[in-house]
Design a protein around this motif. Structure first.
Motif, PDB file in Angstrom:
ATOM      1  N   MET A 191       0.851  -1.187   0.000  1.00 28.63           N
ATOM      2  CA  MET A 191       0.000   0.000   0.000  1.00 28.63           C
ATOM      3  C   MET A 191       0.888   1.238   0.000  1.00 28.63           C
ATOM      4  N   PRO A 192       0.766   2.087  -1.002  1.00 23.55           N
ATOM      5  CA  PRO A 192       1.624   3.278  -1.038  1.00 23.55           C
ATOM      6  C   PRO A 192       1.275   4.236   0.094  1.00 23.55           C
ATOM      7  N   ALA A 193       2.299   4.867   0.614  1.00 28.09           N
ATOM      8  CA  ALA A 193       2.081   5.849   1.679  1.00 28.09           C
ATOM      9  C   ALA A 193       1.453   7.103   1.091  1.00 28.09           C
ATOM     10  N   PRO A 194       0.603   7.789   1.826  1.00 26.91           N
ATOM     11  CA  PRO A 194       0.019   9.034   1.325  1.00 26.91           C
ATOM     12  C   PRO A 194       1.084  10.121   1.227  1.00 26.91           C
ATOM     13  N   PRO A 195       0.797  11.201   0.522  1.00 25.47           N
ATOM     14  CA  PRO A 195       1.754  12.308   0.448  1.00 25.47           C
ATOM     15  C   PRO A 195       2.124  12.782   1.862  1.00 25.47           C
ATOM     16  N   PRO A 196       3.360  13.258   2.052  1.00 29.90           N
ATOM     17  CA  PRO A 196       3.795  13.648   3.399  1.00 29.90           C
ATOM     18  C   PRO A 196       2.852  14.603   4.122  1.00 29.90           C
ATOM     19  N   PRO A 197       2.354  15.692   3.489  1.00 29.96           N
ATOM     20  CA  PRO A 197       1.456  16.580   4.253  1.00 29.96           C
ATOM     21  C   PRO A 197       0.213  15.866   4.752  1.00 29.96           C
ATOM     22  N   SER A 198      -0.359  14.999   3.899  1.00 26.90           N
ATOM     23  CA  SER A 198      -1.555  14.258   4.293  1.00 26.90           C
ATOM     24  C   SER A 198      -1.238  13.256   5.392  1.00 26.90           C
ATOM     25  N   ALA A 199      -0.074  12.607   5.291  1.00 30.30           N
ATOM     26  CA  ALA A 199       0.306  11.615   6.296  1.00 30.30           C
ATOM     27  C   ALA A 199       0.493  12.262   7.665  1.00 30.30           C
ATOM     28  N   TRP A 200       1.146  13.417   7.688  1.00 22.80           N
ATOM     29  CA  TRP A 200       1.359  14.092   8.968  1.00 22.80           C
ATOM     30  C   TRP A 200       0.045  14.587   9.568  1.00 22.80           C
TER      31      TRP A 200
END
Length: 284
Positions: A12-21
């Motif tokens: 599963m790909p990680a979400p974009p950094p801003p969304s992940a944080w």
């Protein structure tokens, strides 16, 4: 209950950094430090996964964080659910260092006087930065020869800090907000926080930054006033000062014989004394 950060599922790909944080709830009581950690990670386009996998080395290098700052943000990251290893604070290196230039007055700038008073107090009373952050003026009494400090942990007599203390107190009297402040090391200007005010209590982060700024200005003064015969010694001192944080300053003060104020740092200071004694025996 706040959701802790979790590793992404396989494939599963990680979400974009801003969304992940944004999916992580900041740890209670550490919201400002968490925000600064996230900003530093986003500057390098790093998400929580990247930070957990690679640690803080890349961020620390770009931000020029000292070891004590890396330890602080590693702790904050762990409180937020990121499984970062907590780095060990390094031993003082060198094991002995002339700290007196940091306690000498050379002007009437309030920031300089506050820093000199702090360093002079810490040289004889090496309390952790968090203790100084909460130290109140009514906990300090002045005698003709020394300062007397009292906390819940005991009482201490601090010699050698009277000149710096009187200069700082005289400076405070010129500014109503500082004169009315109960803190020994109050804020001199408003910060970004909504409750920040002149005379308010500084954060530990702000005090660490204040110490670093004082070290740099002291190095600049030494270089500007050095005689040719002492230039080599001053350059060596400047090189040592570049690695100096407040934590290492207080450990050096402990290693030089200052009485312990708290358990933190005492073991490292004792190891430093042992290393110095062993080196002396080998040299003899």
């Amino acid at each position: 209950m706040a959701r802790a950060w979790q590793q992404p599922l396989p494939e599963m790909p990680a979400p974009p950094p801003p969304s992940a944080w944004s999916r992580i709830t900041p740890p209670s009581g550490y919201e400002p430090q968490w925000r600064r950690l996230v900003d530093a990670a986003l500057e390098l386009d790093l998400g929580p996964d990247d930070l957990a996998a690679g640690g803080l080395d890349a961020v620390a290098q770009v931000r020029e964080w000292k070891p004590a700052t890396v330890a602080l943000y590693s702790k904050v990251a762990r409180y937020g659910g990121l499984a970062l290893p907590l780095p060990a604070t390094p031993e003082p290196d060198p094991v002995a260092l002339d700290l007196r230039p940091l306690t000498q007055l050379r002007g009437d700038d309030p920031e300089h006087l506050r820093s000199v008073a702090w360093c002079a107090l810490a040289l004889g009373w090496p309390a952790p930065v968090g203790v100084f952050r909460s130290l109140r003026r009514d906990q300090v009494r002045v005698t003709s020869r020394r300062l007397l400090l009292s906390t819940d942990d005991g009482e201490w007599a601090v010699p050698g800090a009277l000149t710096a203390w009187h200069a700082w107190e005289a400076c405070r009297d010129r500014f109503p907000a500082l004169a009315a402040s109960p803190w020994v090391l109050p804020a001199l200007r408003r910060g970004p926080g909504l409750d920040s005010r002149i005379g308010g209590r500084l954060s530990s982060q702000a005090l660490q930054a204040t110490f670093t700024k004082h070290v740099r200005s002291t190095v600049g003064h030494l270089r500007a006033t050095v005689t040719p015969s002492r230039r080599e010694a001053v350059e060596q001192l400047a090189a040592d000062y570049r690695r100096l944080s407040y934590d290492s300053y207080r450990r050096l003060a402990l290693a030089a014989g200052a009485p312990p104020v708290s358990a933190r740092g005492v073991v490292r200071a004792e190891r430093t004394v042992s290393r110095t004694a062993r080196a002396g025996r080998l040299a003899g």
